[in-house]
Every structure is written in C-alpha cells, then in structure tokens.
Scaffold this motif. Structure first.
Motif, short mmCIF file in Angstrom:
data_model
loop_
_atom_site.label_atom_id
_atom_site.label_comp_id
_atom_site.label_asym_id
_atom_site.label_seq_id
_atom_site.Cartn_x
_atom_site.Cartn_y
_atom_site.Cartn_z
N UNK A 1 25.99 19.27 -80.88
CA UNK A 1 26.63 19.36 -79.56
C UNK A 1 25.57 19.58 -78.49
N UNK A 2 24.64 20.48 -78.73
CA UNK A 2 23.58 20.77 -77.76
C UNK A 2 22.68 19.55 -77.57
N UNK A 3 22.32 18.91 -78.68
CA UNK A 3 21.45 17.74 -78.61
C UNK A 3 22.11 16.63 -77.80
N UNK A 4 23.37 16.32 -78.11
CA UNK A 4 24.07 15.25 -77.41
C UNK A 4 24.28 15.60 -75.93
N UNK A 5 24.49 16.87 -75.65
CA UNK A 5 24.66 17.29 -74.26
C UNK A 5 23.36 17.08 -73.48
N UNK A 6 22.23 17.41 -74.12
CA UNK A 6 20.93 17.20 -73.47
C UNK A 6 20.61 15.71 -73.31
N UNK A 7 21.17 14.89 -74.22
CA UNK A 7 20.96 13.45 -74.14
C UNK A 7 21.84 12.80 -73.07
N UNK A 8 22.74 13.58 -72.45
CA UNK A 8 23.54 13.06 -71.35
C UNK A 8 24.95 12.65 -71.71
N UNK A 9 25.38 12.92 -72.93
CA UNK A 9 26.76 12.59 -73.30
C UNK A 9 27.72 13.57 -72.63
#
Length: 91
Positions: A15-23
């Motif tokens: 969740x954190x990774x995808x949030x940082x990727x802009x999702x």
C-alpha cells in the motif's frame, strides 16, 4: 465478536509503495482487495508514525494498586490456605 481481519505487513508495505508510486486510494483498494477506508487508515498511520508495525494499545487499567498486590502476596505466603473472602477482609 471481532469480524475484522488484520492486514499483513507485506500488504501494508505494498500500500505504501503504490501510494508513493502515485496510485490513488481506490486503485490500491481494488488491487489489494481491501476497503477504501482500510487503505486510508494504513496511509494515515504510516504518515503519523512512519512505521508499518502494529502499535500496542494502552491496555486495560489495573484493578489493584501495587501496595494492594504486595499485601495479597505477603498474606498468601504466610498462609497459603486463605480463602478469597478472608483475603478481602485482611486488605
């Protein structure tokens, strides 16, 4: 009865990774299979604490004070056959 399921640390990391990727939050929710609110809570907690781990709660309040506990232990050591009723009278 608690019907909630805990999210694993791997899921939280995704969740954190995808949030940082802009999702967006709805995109992440559909990818993980969790609710929109769950994803928001994970992101809020990460922003507030910087950690993915579970933080223990404050817990239940103590019923007996430290002095009362010591008195009970002392009384039981003197006489292990004391009933709970007699212990309550002594303290």
């Amino acid at each position: 009865m608690n019907s909630r399921q805990e999210t694993s640390e791997n899921e939280r990391a995704l969740v954190i990774k995808w949030s940082k990727d802009g999702k967006s939050v709805p995109e992440i929710a559909s990818l993980i299979g969790k609710s929109h609110g769950c994803i928001q809570k994970i992101l809020q907690k990460y922003r507030r604490t910087g950690s993915l781990a579970n933080i223990p709660g404050r817990g239940r309040k103590e019923i007996l004070s430290a002095t009362a506990k010591r008195k009970i232990i002392r009384s039981v050591k003197k006489n292990p056959l004391l009933s709970a009723l007699k212990l309550a009278i002594l303290i």
